[in-house]
Design an enzyme around this catalytic site. Structure first.
Site, PDB file in Angstrom:
ATOM      1  N   SER A 140       5.692   5.084   8.763  1.00 37.20           N
ATOM      2  CA  SER A 140       5.034   4.806   7.492  1.00 37.20           C
ATOM      3  C   SER A 140       5.978   5.204   6.364  1.00 37.20           C
ATOM      4  O   SER A 140       6.551   6.294   6.386  1.00 37.20           O
ATOM      5  CB  SER A 140       3.727   5.591   7.375  1.00 37.20           C
ATOM      6  N   LYS A 171       5.882   3.494  16.974  1.00 38.19           N
ATOM      7  CA  LYS A 171       5.829   2.403  15.984  1.00 38.19           C
ATOM      8  C   LYS A 171       7.007   2.536  15.028  1.00 38.19           C
ATOM      9  O   LYS A 171       7.206   3.597  14.434  1.00 38.19           O
ATOM     10  CB  LYS A 171       4.506   2.440  15.222  1.00 38.19           C
ATOM     11  N   ASN A 210       5.084   5.945   3.448  1.00 39.25           N
ATOM     12  CA  ASN A 210       4.339   6.669   2.414  1.00 39.25           C
ATOM     13  C   ASN A 210       4.160   8.160   2.662  1.00 39.25           C
ATOM     14  O   ASN A 210       3.441   8.833   1.933  1.00 39.25           O
ATOM     15  CB  ASN A 210       2.961   6.017   2.223  1.00 39.25           C
ATOM     16  N   ASN A 261       0.838  -1.206   0.000  1.00 36.68           N
ATOM     17  CA  ASN A 261       0.000   0.000   0.000  1.00 36.68           C
ATOM     18  C   ASN A 261       0.863   1.241   0.000  1.00 36.68           C
ATOM     19  O   ASN A 261       1.972   1.269   0.534  1.00 36.68           O
ATOM     20  CB  ASN A 261      -0.960  -0.006   1.198  1.00 36.68           C
TER      21      ASN A 261
HETATM   22  C1  LIG Z   1      -3.555  -1.155   3.630  1.00 38.93           C
HETATM   23  C2  LIG Z   1      -2.723  -0.907   4.845  1.00 38.93           C
HETATM   24  C3  LIG Z   1      -2.785   0.329   5.459  1.00 38.93           C
HETATM   25  C4  LIG Z   1      -2.000   0.577   6.591  1.00 38.93           C
HETATM   26  N1  LIG Z   1      -2.095   1.787   7.194  1.00 38.93           N
HETATM   27  C5  LIG Z   1      -1.382   2.010   8.326  1.00 38.93           C
HETATM   28  C6  LIG Z   1      -1.509   3.242   9.008  1.00 38.93           C
HETATM   29  O1  LIG Z   1      -2.296   4.114   8.650  1.00 38.93           O
HETATM   30  N2  LIG Z   1      -0.742   3.437  10.119  1.00 38.93           N
HETATM   31  C7  LIG Z   1       0.139   2.480  10.582  1.00 38.93           C
HETATM   32  O2  LIG Z   1       0.797   2.696  11.585  1.00 38.93           O
HETATM   33  N3  LIG Z   1       0.245   1.288   9.964  1.00 38.93           N
HETATM   34  C8  LIG Z   1      -0.481   1.035   8.855  1.00 38.93           C
HETATM   35  N4  LIG Z   1      -0.375  -0.167   8.224  1.00 38.93           N
HETATM   36  C9  LIG Z   1       0.599  -1.168   8.743  1.00 38.93           C
HETATM   37  C10 LIG Z   1      -0.048  -2.182   9.670  1.00 38.93           C
HETATM   38  O3  LIG Z   1      -0.545  -1.594  10.825  1.00 38.93           O
HETATM   39  C11 LIG Z   1       0.975  -3.265  10.060  1.00 38.93           C
HETATM   40  O4  LIG Z   1       2.028  -2.644  10.771  1.00 38.93           O
HETATM   41  C12 LIG Z   1       1.562  -4.003   8.862  1.00 38.93           C
HETATM   42  O5  LIG Z   1       0.591  -4.187   7.875  1.00 38.93           O
HETATM   43  C13 LIG Z   1       2.105  -5.374   9.246  1.00 38.93           C
HETATM   44  O6  LIG Z   1       1.076  -6.199   9.762  1.00 38.93           O
HETATM   45  P1  LIG Z   1       0.331  -7.334   8.867  1.00 38.93           P
HETATM   46  O7  LIG Z   1       1.428  -8.120   8.192  1.00 38.93           O
HETATM   47  O8  LIG Z   1      -0.449  -8.133   9.860  1.00 38.93           O
HETATM   48  O9  LIG Z   1      -0.508  -6.631   7.906  1.00 38.93           O
HETATM   49  C14 LIG Z   1      -1.146  -0.442   7.101  1.00 38.93           C
HETATM   50  C15 LIG Z   1      -1.117  -1.690   6.482  1.00 38.93           C
HETATM   51  C16 LIG Z   1      -1.886  -1.935   5.363  1.00 38.93           C
HETATM   52  C17 LIG Z   1      -1.840  -3.290   4.719  1.00 38.93           C
END
Ligand SMILES: Cc1cc2nc3c(=O)[nH]c(=O)nc-3n(C[C@H](O)[C@H](O)[C@H](O)COP(=O)(O)O)c2cc1C
Length: 356
Positions: free
Chosen positions: A183, A219, A185, A116
Site C-alpha cells: 500500500s 501483494k 499510503n 485513495n
Molecule cells: C478505495 C480503495 C481502497 C483499497 N484498499 C486496499 C487495502 O486496504 N488493501 C489492499 O491490499 N489493497 C487495497 N486496495 C487496492 C485494491 O485491492 C486493488 O489492488 C487495486 O485497486 C487495483 O484493482 P482495481 O483496478 O480493480 O481497483 C484499495 C483500492 C481502492 C480503490
C-alpha cells in the site's frame, strides 16, 4: 441470477441519481451498509468450466473481490450473492485505527479510476474475527482471503510482530492469507517488499519450519522496477511464498496517462496494462511455479481473460464494481465461459499463462 439483476438495477438507479453526487467515501459507506443488510439469496448457478483448484482449495469461479472494498468483513454474504468465487477482505490491522485524514478518496469517472489515500482504516482483528467465524458456522460457499497490514503507529522493529499476531488470530479462519506490503499510503510499508525484509517477515510469520496451515501470499506494487520485481520473484521461490497478488494501487500518474492533483494510490482502468505486464513478468520469471492473483483495471471478461492468459490463475476487481455496478461479476463470468469455449479450452486452468 434474478437477485443479482435486481441488486444491479437498484444500484444503477441509485448510482445515476444519488450516489455519485455524494463524497466518494460516504457513498462507499452507504453502499457497504446496504449490502451488509441484504437478506441472503441463493448465489447464481456456477458454470463448471470456470471452477479452479488452487492450494488444494476449490474455487467455484476465478473472479474475486479485491482488498479494500470490505475491510472489516461486514458483507460476506453479499459478495457470495453477487457471484464472486472469493473475496479478499481487509486490509485488517491488529488494533483498530481510523486511517488518514479525510478527504482521502477521489473519483476520476472519465478514466474509470479512483485515487485513495485511506491508510488502512480498520476495526481491528478482534472485531473482524467473530464476523468471519459466524459466517463460517452459518455455511458459505465463497472462499475467503484475509489481507493483513500493520498499524500505522507500530514502530518499524515491531511490524513483523503485527503480521504474526494477525496470522495467529485470523489465519485459521481464512482460505488464504495476503501479506500486504505494497500500500502506498502507510509510510515505510513498501520497504518490506525487499527480498531481505520479505524473508525476515515470512520467517517470523510462518516460523522457520516454513509451515503455515494456510497458503500465504504477498501483494506487490505496480511501481517496482523490473530488476526489483525479478529479485522478489527469486526470493519468493526461495522462501516458498504460496502466491503473489499483482498488484496494488500505483503512485505513478503520467506513466499511466493520468493527470490528477490528488495524492495516493491510483486504481481502475489506467492500471490494466501495467498489471498485465507484471503478471506476465512474474509468471515468466517464476516459470509458472507460483500462483498469481491478477488484479488491476479489470472491468470486462476480456480484461480478466487476458490477465489469465498472461499468468493469473484467478482475478480480482474493485474499481469496476463502483463504475459498472454489481452486475459486472456475472457479466464477466458469462463472457469468460464464452471466451473459453471460443478459444477451445475446457477449463480456466488450461488457459493460465498461455501468452507467456
Ligand atoms: C478505495 C480503495 C481502497 C483499497 N484498499 C486496499 C487495502 O486496504 N488493501 C489492499 O491490499 N489493497 C487495497 N486496495 C487496492 C485494491 O485491492 C486493488 O489492488 C487495486 O485497486 C487495483 O484493482 P482495481 O483496478 O480493480 O481497483 C484499495 C483500492 C481502492 C480503490
Amino acid at each position: 441470477m434474478r437477485a443479482v439483476s435486481a441488486i444491479d438495477a437498484a444500484y444503477r438507479q441509485l448510482f445515476k441519481r444519488y450516489l455519485f453526487r455524494f463524497d466518494a467515501e460516504y457513498a462507499h459507506r452507504m453502499t457497504l451498509r446496504m449490502l451488509s443488510l441484504m437478506p441472503p439469496f441463493t448465489p447464481p448457478r456456477e458454470r463448471p468450466e470456470l471452477a479452479i483448484k488452487l492450494w488444494d482449495t476449490d474455487f467455484s469461479n476465478p473472479i474475486g473481490l479485491a482488498a479494500g472494498m470490505d475491510k472489516d468483513a461486514v458483507a460476506i454474504r453479499a459478495w457470495e450473492t453477487l457471484g464472486f468465487g472469493f473475496a479478499e477482505l481487509g486490509t485488517i490491522t491488529p488494533r483498530p485505527q481510523a486511517g488518514n485524514e479525510t478527504p482521502r478518496l477521489w473519483r476520476l469517472p472519465e478514466r474509470r479510476a479512483l485515487i485513495n489515500q485511506l491508510g488502512f482504516p480498520s476495526e481491528g482483528m478482534e472485531a473482524v474475527a467473530p464476523r468471519i467465524h459466524r459466517m463460517r458456522k452459518a455455511g458459505i460457499s465463497i472462499r475467503i482471503g484475509l489481507n493483513f497490514g500493520p498499524n500505522s503507529n507500530t514502530p518499524p522493529e515491531a511490524v513483523a510482530a503485527d503480521y504474526t499476531r494477525l496470522m495467529e488470530r485470523l489465519g485459521p479462519l481464512a482460505d488464504f492469507i495476503v501479506v500486504n506490503v505494497s500500500s502506498p499510503n502507510t509510510p515505510g510499508l513498501r520497504n518490506w517488499q525487499s527480498p531481505e525484509k520479505m524473508s525476515e517477515l515470512f520467517a517470523t510469520m510462518v516460523g522457520d519450519a516454513g509451515e503455515s496451515p494456510r497458503p500465504v501470499l504477498v501483494k506487490i506494487s505496480p511501481d517496482l522496477e523490473r530488476n526489483e520485481l525479478f529479485r522478489i520473484c527469486e526470493s519468493a521461490l526461495e522462501i516458498g511464498v504460496d502466491g503473489i497478488v499483482a498488484c496494488n494501487t500505483s503512485v505513478a500518474r503520467e506513466a499511466l496517462g493520468v493527470l490528477s492533483p490528488h495524492p495516493g494510490g491510483l486504481s481502475g482502468r489506467p492500471l490494466l496494462i501495467r498489471a498485465r505486464e507484471l503478471i506476465r513478468d512474474i509468471h515468466t520469471h517464476t516459470r509458472g511455479k507460483i500462483p498469481i492473483i491478477g488484479v488491476g483495471g479489470v472491468g470486462t471478461a476480456e480484461d480478466a481473460w487476458l490477465h489469465i492468459r498472461a499468468g493469473a490463475s484467478i482475478v480480482e476487481l474493485y474499481t469496476a464494481l463502483i463504475y459498472e455496478g454489481p452486475g459486472v461479476v456475472e457479466k464477466i463470468k458469462t463472457g469468460l465461459a464464452d471466451l473459453l469455449r471460443r478459444n477451445g479450452f475446457r477449463s480456466i486452468g488450461e488457459a493460465v499463462g498461455i501468452d507467456r
